[in-house]
Design an enzyme around this catalytic site. Structure first.
Site, PDB file in Angstrom:
ATOM      1  N   CYS A 151      -8.732  -6.380   2.356  1.00  0.00           N
ATOM      2  CA  CYS A 151      -8.821  -4.976   2.763  1.00  0.00           C
ATOM      3  C   CYS A 151     -10.257  -4.486   2.821  1.00  0.00           C
ATOM      4  CB  CYS A 151      -8.016  -4.098   1.807  1.00  0.00           C
ATOM      5  SG  CYS A 151      -6.278  -4.535   1.742  1.00  0.00           S
ATOM      6  N   ASN A 209      -5.889  -9.204  -7.536  1.00  0.00           N
ATOM      7  CA  ASN A 209      -5.873  -9.874  -6.246  1.00  0.00           C
ATOM      8  C   ASN A 209      -7.129 -10.694  -5.968  1.00  0.00           C
ATOM      9  OD1 ASN A 209      -6.768  -7.026  -6.209  1.00  0.00           O
ATOM     10  ND2 ASN A 209      -7.439  -7.506  -4.131  1.00  0.00           N
ATOM     11  N   SER A 269       0.830  -1.208   0.000  1.00  0.00           N
ATOM     12  CA  SER A 269       0.000   0.000   0.000  1.00  0.00           C
ATOM     13  C   SER A 269       0.865   1.258   0.000  1.00  0.00           C
ATOM     14  CB  SER A 269      -0.941   0.009   1.206  1.00  0.00           C
ATOM     15  OG  SER A 269      -1.935  -0.990   1.074  1.00  0.00           O
ATOM     16  N   GLN A 283       0.418  -9.059  -5.966  1.00  0.00           N
ATOM     17  CA  GLN A 283      -0.042 -10.448  -6.095  1.00  0.00           C
ATOM     18  C   GLN A 283       0.803 -11.260  -7.074  1.00  0.00           C
ATOM     19  OE1 GLN A 283      -2.316 -12.061  -4.349  1.00  0.00           O
ATOM     20  NE2 GLN A 283      -2.945 -10.281  -3.163  1.00  0.00           N
TER      21      GLN A 283
END
Length: 398
Positions: free
Chosen positions: A326, A152, A73, A180
């Site tokens: 998330c 992802n 992130s 990923q």
């Protein structure tokens, strides 16, 4: 089966023992600050230098092009925000896709509030970026294209080479979120036209809280964290030496047997997909059938809620997810599944299972058997399913 079956490796992975063993001395024995000039600090600096070289080698980069971060992130935020700040005199237009991770999408929303223009490119029913739309979206003021290497949720691998070539042709920087993909497919920047690339340690059996951003030499983006002169004055803060060392150990282990691991995971993936498609009606495989991550299985099941499915799987000792970790607390359907054209009611019934090399065929059979029974049970309680079956029976009678 009286053991935990972990099928959520896209959310996080178990830290490899090799990574744990490599990290331990840097907590209590070689704990010096890498910026110090005395020998204890020099040990930390040496370990960090060796780790940087190991990681750089895994993607065909130079060590000077690897910048350590706290994870994917942060790397995504850095790539977008710092590029926007550095190149806004040239233009304020950025292109991305509708199926990016929220680390990209929410950063784009932040940049929009600061006056930048963002174009979100559509994908096809398999989740593949529409290259024609990408070409049409390019403007004279476009400064950055950011498209994830592999999704992802549905596992679809994007045509990164073609996207990068389009960007290069127009003199636009290209960033890819490879969180990923890294360690699962080849992500070599010496073979692909990539200017920046994000990766994270805990997706490849490394520790949490560590990742990196590859920044090609010559790309002039600004610092993201201000303070000291760490990471060549681009990312301040005392370096996480244990995490860096653990990441390098995981990278070394991961890339040494990537081909064999991918072969095993792909076989199990395809076996699970085959069983589900043959034995569970009214389901849909999400993502590209072949151009997908070797360990990714994502299905939507009509007439059921994904949350109920996850709870019942958990009761059987099976860990899976309905999409990105998330957004697991969100009641909204996956933006990725909506982007590939699924209606809300079907997108709500999604299940993502992501395997590892530790999974066995026996486990996959157990999962398939239990999944079949759970779907049948949930549908038996669904008025929508009951109405659907009655309508189908009437069609056959007529």
């Amino acid at each position: 089966m009286n053991k935990l079956i972990y099928l959520d490796n896209a959310a996080t992975t178990k830290t490899a023992q090799e990574a744990v063993d490599a990290m331990l001395p840097y907590f209590t024995e070689y704990y010096g600050n890498a910026s110090s000039i005395y020998s204890l600090g020099a040990e930390s600096k040496k370990a960090m230098t060796e780790a940087r070289e190991e990681i750089a080698g895994s993607i065909g980069a130079s060590a000077q092009e690897i910048y350590f971060t706290a994870g994917g992130s942060e790397s995504d935020n850095w790539a977008l925000v710092a590029t926007a700040e550095a190149y806004e005199s040239k233009g304020k237009h950025i292109i991305t896709s509708k199926i990016e991770h929220h680390a990209i999408l929410h950063t784009c929303e932040y940049l929009e509030k600061r006056g930048f223009s963002i174009t979100y490119i559509d994908v096809d029913e398999n989740g593949v970026l529409k290259l024609d739309e990408l070409k049409k979206a390019i403007r004279p003021d476009t400064i950055l294209i950011s498209v994830m290497f592999a999704n992802n949720e549905i596992g679809t691998i994007q045509p990164i080479k073609e996207i990068g070539e389009i960007a290069r042709e127009h003199g636009i920087l290209f960033h890819t979120d490879a969180v990923q993909a890294y360690g699962h497919v080849q992500t070599r920047v010496d073979e692909l036209p990539i200017d920046m690339m994000s990766a994270s340690g805990h997706k490849i059996n490394g520790p949490k809280g560590i990742g990196f951003l590859y920044i090609r030499k010559g790309v002039k983006i600004r610092s993201f964290v201000h303070g000291g002169a760490q990471e060549r004055s681009r990312r301040a803060g005392t370096e996480n030496i244990p995490g860096i060392v653990g990441l390098a150990a995981a990278v070394k282990k991961n890339f040494a047997n990537m081909e064999e691991r991918n072969r095993k995971e792909t076989e199990l993936r395809d076996y699970l997909i085959e069983r589900i498609e043959k034995e569970i009606p009214y389901c849909r495989l999400n993502g590209h059938r072949t151009d997908r991550l070797p360990n990714n299985v994502n299905f939507s099941f009509q007439f059921i809620e994904g949350e109920s499915l996850l709870i019942m799987l958990d009761m059987k000792g099976i860990c899976a997810s309905s999409g990105s970790a998330c957004t697991s607390g969100s009641l909204d359907p996956s933006h990725v599944l909506l982007a590939i054209g699924l209606p809300h009611e079907i997108a709500h019934g999604s299940l993502r299972m992501t395997l590892s090399e530790e999974n066995t065929k026996e486990e996959i059979d157990f999962v398939a058997d239990e999944l079949k029974g759970i779907v049948e049970r949930l549908r038996s309680m669904s008025p929508l399913y009951e109405d659907f079956i009655k309508k189908e029976e009437k069609k056959h009678v007529q």
